[in-house]
Design an enzyme around this catalytic site. Structure first.
Site, PDB file in Angstrom:
ATOM      1  N   LEU A 144       0.868  -1.174   0.000  1.00  0.00           N
ATOM      2  CA  LEU A 144       0.000   0.000   0.000  1.00  0.00           C
ATOM      3  C   LEU A 144       0.904   1.222   0.000  1.00  0.00           C
ATOM      4  O   LEU A 144       1.994   1.189   0.575  1.00  0.00           O
ATOM      5  CB  LEU A 144      -0.901   0.024   1.236  1.00  0.00           C
ATOM      6  N   ASP A 145       0.452   2.305  -0.636  1.00  0.00           N
ATOM      7  CA  ASP A 145       1.234   3.539  -0.639  1.00  0.00           C
ATOM      8  C   ASP A 145       1.430   4.049   0.787  1.00  0.00           C
ATOM      9  O   ASP A 145       0.676   3.703   1.698  1.00  0.00           O
ATOM     10  CB  ASP A 145       0.528   4.619  -1.461  1.00  0.00           C
ATOM     11  N   ARG A 146       2.413   4.880   0.957  1.00  0.00           N
ATOM     12  CA  ARG A 146       2.782   5.388   2.286  1.00  0.00           C
ATOM     13  C   ARG A 146       1.580   5.916   3.074  1.00  0.00           C
ATOM     14  O   ARG A 146       1.407   5.639   4.252  1.00  0.00           O
ATOM     15  CB  ARG A 146       3.828   6.487   2.132  1.00  0.00           C
ATOM     16  N   ARG A 239      -5.673   5.907  -7.690  1.00  0.00           N
ATOM     17  CA  ARG A 239      -5.471   7.356  -7.640  1.00  0.00           C
ATOM     18  C   ARG A 239      -5.456   7.953  -9.043  1.00  0.00           C
ATOM     19  O   ARG A 239      -6.054   9.010  -9.294  1.00  0.00           O
ATOM     20  CB  ARG A 239      -4.178   7.669  -6.894  1.00  0.00           C
TER      21      ARG A 239
END
EC number: 5.4.99.-
Length: 337
Positions: A144-146, A239
């Site tokens: 998962l992204d930060r 996104r």
């Protein structure tokens, strides 16, 4: 550090932004990582500290001090973790925001991998699978992204690692996300079918096939809560796709979203449901994770003051129990007591 020097020749395009120039030549780092390096004064243009948006000219010299690659030594760090499930083969967590999954050049420590190492040493037993350890990714089968929160699984044994890796590769896992986006999405449900590439400023250009399904769950004045299903797994897929539809995720400034100050100042994207077959028993397992307080509080306020409609008419396509994601059951119990 490794120093890279690039001389800009007359043949190269003039007036190109520095961060764009570097992203095309240093492919091992993302554009956001390069921006952080520029701001950290790891990049010089003609011996001076530049800004990411500085326009370059022919004849200039760009010097980049690259951080060393992460090593195999990943020390345990006492970072809080919300563990949903753990056994001898796997560990499932509800990842918080501002947590990188594994060490990388711009985040050599303070990652989920470091946190899990501490957890196994002090609170549990076992360790992460050593598959991927040479690339500082032991036990990591997906990411998962930060600043994306939510449910993740990591492998504790090599057998579990390869089993989970195959399930993710074959798309036999089930993942659902919830996102708060700008604007009122008109369609109740649909499929976003647009290619995605790593082009620094046009992520649709020349990309690979990518598909994201969506179902509207709630509409508010100026915002929409959507449930999302990935059919492919490209970098930043959700996104990019939502931004292309002109409904960027709230707080996602990289792709056109805006922060809601004092409410949520990172992308309002949460991995709320993950299902897979247990590597050893073969039993199908499903896990849900509550959204963090910043996102839950934002939704509560939108429901109270800007509610337009609940349910987008997607019928059986919606699979996420919003009462679990936003903690309504616990809230109701608290109010009743």
């Amino acid at each position: 550090m490794t120093q890279v020097t690039v001389c800009i020749t007359n043949e190269e395009r003039s007036s190109e932004r520095l961060d764009t120039f570097l992203s095309k030549r240093i492919s091992i780092l993302s554009r956001s990582s390069l921006n952080r390096m520029i701001k950290a004064e790891c990049v010089l243009v003609d011996g001076k500290t530049p800004k990411p948006a500085q326009k370059l000219k022919a004849g200039q010299t760009v010097v980049v001090n690259l951080p060393p690659p992460p090593g195999n030594d990943m020390p345990p760090e006492d970072i809080p973790l919300a563990v949903i499930h753990e056994d001898e083969d796997v560990i499932v967590i509800n990842k918080q925001s501002d947590l990188v999954v594994h060490p990388c050049p711009t985040a050599p420590n303070g990652t989920l991998v470091n946190a899990l190492a501490w957890h196994f040493m002090h609170r549990s037993s076992g360790s992460l699978s050593q598959v991927g350890a040479e690339n500082a990714r032991p036990g990591i089968v997906h990411r998962l992204d930060r600043n994306t929160t939510g449910v993740m699984v990591a492998a504790k044994t090599e057998f579990a690692h390869w089993s989970l890796y195959e399930q993710f590769a074959l798309r036999s896992t089930r993942k659902r996300y919830i996102a708060l986006v700008h604007g009122e999405v008109v369609e109740d449900s649909g499929l976003i079918d647009l290619p995605i590439s790593r082009h620094p400023y046009d992520p649709i250009k020349g990309g690979k096939a990518s598909q994201t399904g969506f179902v509207v769950r709630e509409r508010y004045e100026g915002f929409t809560l959507v449930e999302l299903k990935l059919f492919t797994g490209r970098t930043h897929q959700i996104r990019v796709h939502l931004s292309h539809l002109r409904h960027p995720i709230v707080g996602d400034e990289v792709y056109g979203g805006r922060k809601l100050k004092l409410l949520i100042e990172r992308q309002a994207l949460h991995s709320c449901l993950l299902s897979f077959s247990h590597p050893t028993s073969g039993k199908r397992m499903s896990f849900s994770g509550a959204a963090p307080e910043d996102m839950a509080r934002t939704i509560r306020l939108l429901r109270e003051f800007r509610m337009v409609s609940s349910g987008g008419g997607g019928g059986g396509e919606a699979e996420v129990d919003l009462s679990v994601v936003f903690g309504e059951e616990a809230l109701e119990r608290e109010e009743a007591s």
